[in-house]
Design a protein around this motif. Structure first.
Motif: not given
Length: 466
Positions: A251-280
């Motif tokens: 998932n780090r590699e997919l993120r570096r490739a611009g494919l994976l999305r995360v969201r921030s909650e109280q300064g920590l990161e959560l994988l956001d599957p729905g946003a990842s599949l939707r893109g930007d």
């Protein structure tokens, strides 16, 4: 009917039999064959292949977890029996003889299974965040009967940094109790102990010999009773564990490739599957993310037109041996609505982590805990205790939780290099393949070479009804 007990000794391979006196003696008096596991060779998929005799595309258990596209959520280690989409062997056994009974002890998808006796781990989740050890059983009163006789199931020794032989001993005691009080026609008994040291230390570590003997002692207790009562034993494993030294942070590699999305909650990161599949949101982009499960990973892609692009990204990642595309999955009987659009297989010696953050300071709070349901992938690092936390410190936190205090059990390190054993590849070397030990008469009909795991269903039925 010939009463039968199927004892699943997790991680058992032919080389390990040399350290198991009772299993070795049984093997010498029987036949030993390698099993060819399904892809992926993981707990839920392998066990479902054994009990249904069906392919992944038919029974639907694509791994230990998958992405629910309707909920936009990762679902891992679910226990409901209706998730299995093909009839299991007890349906055929009852058709042949309505008097057939079955006890299913700690095999997966055990909740609400149409069996006569079921026992499976099921913690009590309190509103204040506590997780208390417990089990789920059928019939319901079996829960109290077992725990009043054997004590509370040692949940925290079934998985996590304190995992040891205690949970396997408790399961053995439960199997003995059910045999003595109910004598089912078929007993399915799951003994997990070797999973822990084999993943922590690797199969070649000299400490493994003592761990094999520990589980062999529990098998011997079962065999002693079954042999006295005329129960035919079958021993098998659902996979073998091979040595690994290379974690792949897919998932780090997919993120570096611009494919994976995360969201921030109280300064920590959560994988956001729905946003990842939707893109930007722009018309020409799409995203992807992976569900890592030992040595395989399901990759879900938002736009099917971009599957080949995502496959090319994955092929370039060090440690990835195979990238199976939709046509590959269909040809191999692995396509299912729960499966990813791509299935990645690690090379020998490598395995996939679920990690998606690029800075450990931004890892979610559950990353440092034992949390098999919240993590979007399997995490064997949960077997390790953070070097800054002593076992005494862990026990203190557990005691505080038991007393009702809020105490985050953040005792798990974030160092995937600690893991020394993994599984999931269907074509591991023979010394790392699962085994089947059964009477000569049950196995002689099968040609030389590994027996497909899907054939075990027929072997069990042959034992029952020959």
């Amino acid at each position: 009917m010939q009463r039968t007990a199927v004892i699943l000794v997790v991680g058992l391979t032919e080389p390990l039999l040399a350290q198991a006196p009772r299993l070795r003696a049984l093997a010498a008096a029987s036949s030993v064959r390698l099993l060819r596991p399904p892809l992926p060779a993981v707990t839920c998929t392998s066990q479902t292949a054994i009990l249904t005799g069906a392919s992944v595309s038919e029974h639907g258990i694509v791994a230990n977890g998958w992405y629910d596209r309707a909920l936009s959520e990762v679902q891992f280690w679910k226990q409901s029996s209706p998730l299995v989409q093909r009839p299991q062997l007890w349906h055929e056994a009852r058709r042949r003889d309505p008097a057939f009974t079955v006890a299913k002890l700690f095999w997966w998808y055990n909740m609400y299974a149409p069996v006569d006796f079921a026992v499976t781990p099921r913690p009590i989740y309190k509103a204040d965040g506590r997780k208390l050890p417990d089990i789920h059983t059928y019939p319901a009163d079996l829960r109290d009967r077992l725990q009043s006789h054997l004590g509370t199931f040692p949940l925290f020794r079934f998985w996590g940094p304190m995992a040891d032989i205690s949970s396997t001993r408790w399961i053995t005691d439960a199997a003995l109790f059910i045999e003595e009080h109910h004598a089912p026609t078929l007993s399915l008994v799951y003994l997990p102990h070797l999973d822990y040291p084999l993943q922590k230390l690797g199969p070649d570590d000299p400490q493994i010999a003592a761990e094999v003997r520990a589980v062999d002692d529990q098998v011997a207790r079962l065999l002693d009773l079954y042999e006295r009562r005329g129960v035919q034993p079958i021993i098998l494993s659902e996979y073998g564990i091979e040595p690994v030294d290379t974690p792949i942070h897919i998932n780090r590699e997919l993120r570096r490739a611009g494919l994976l999305r995360v969201r921030s909650e109280q300064g920590l990161e959560l994988l956001d599957p729905g946003a990842s599949l939707r893109g930007d949101g722009s018309p020409h982009t799409t995203g992807a993310f992976a569900i890592a499960d030992h040595q395989i990973a399901h990759v879900y892609v938002g736009d099917h037109a971009r599957i080949q692009h995502t496959a090319a990204v994955c092929r370039a990642i060090t440690g990835v041996q195979h990238v199976l595309t939709p046509s590959d999955l269909h040809a191999r009987g692995l396509d299912h609505s729960r499966a990813g659009d791509l299935l990645l297989v690690a090379r020998p010696g490598a395995w996939f982590t679920y990690y998606y953050w690029l800075n450990d300071a931004l890892a979610p709070d559950f990353a440092r805990t034992v949390d098999i349901h919240r993590k979007p992938g399997y995490d064997p690092v949960e077997l390790f205790l953070d070097p800054h936390t002593t076992k005494l410190g862990l026990a203190r936190r557990l005691a505080l939780r038991k007393l009702g205090f809020r105490a985050l059990l953040d005792v798990i390190p974030l160092d995937a290099s600690l893991v020394r054993g993994s599984h999931g590849r269907a074509d591991a070397a023979p010394q790392h393949q699962p085994v089947l030990i059964a009477s000569d008469s049950l196995l002689t009909p099968y040609p030389a070479g590994p027996i497909p795991m899907e054939s075990v269903r027929g072997i069990i039925l042959d034992s029952l009804f020959r």
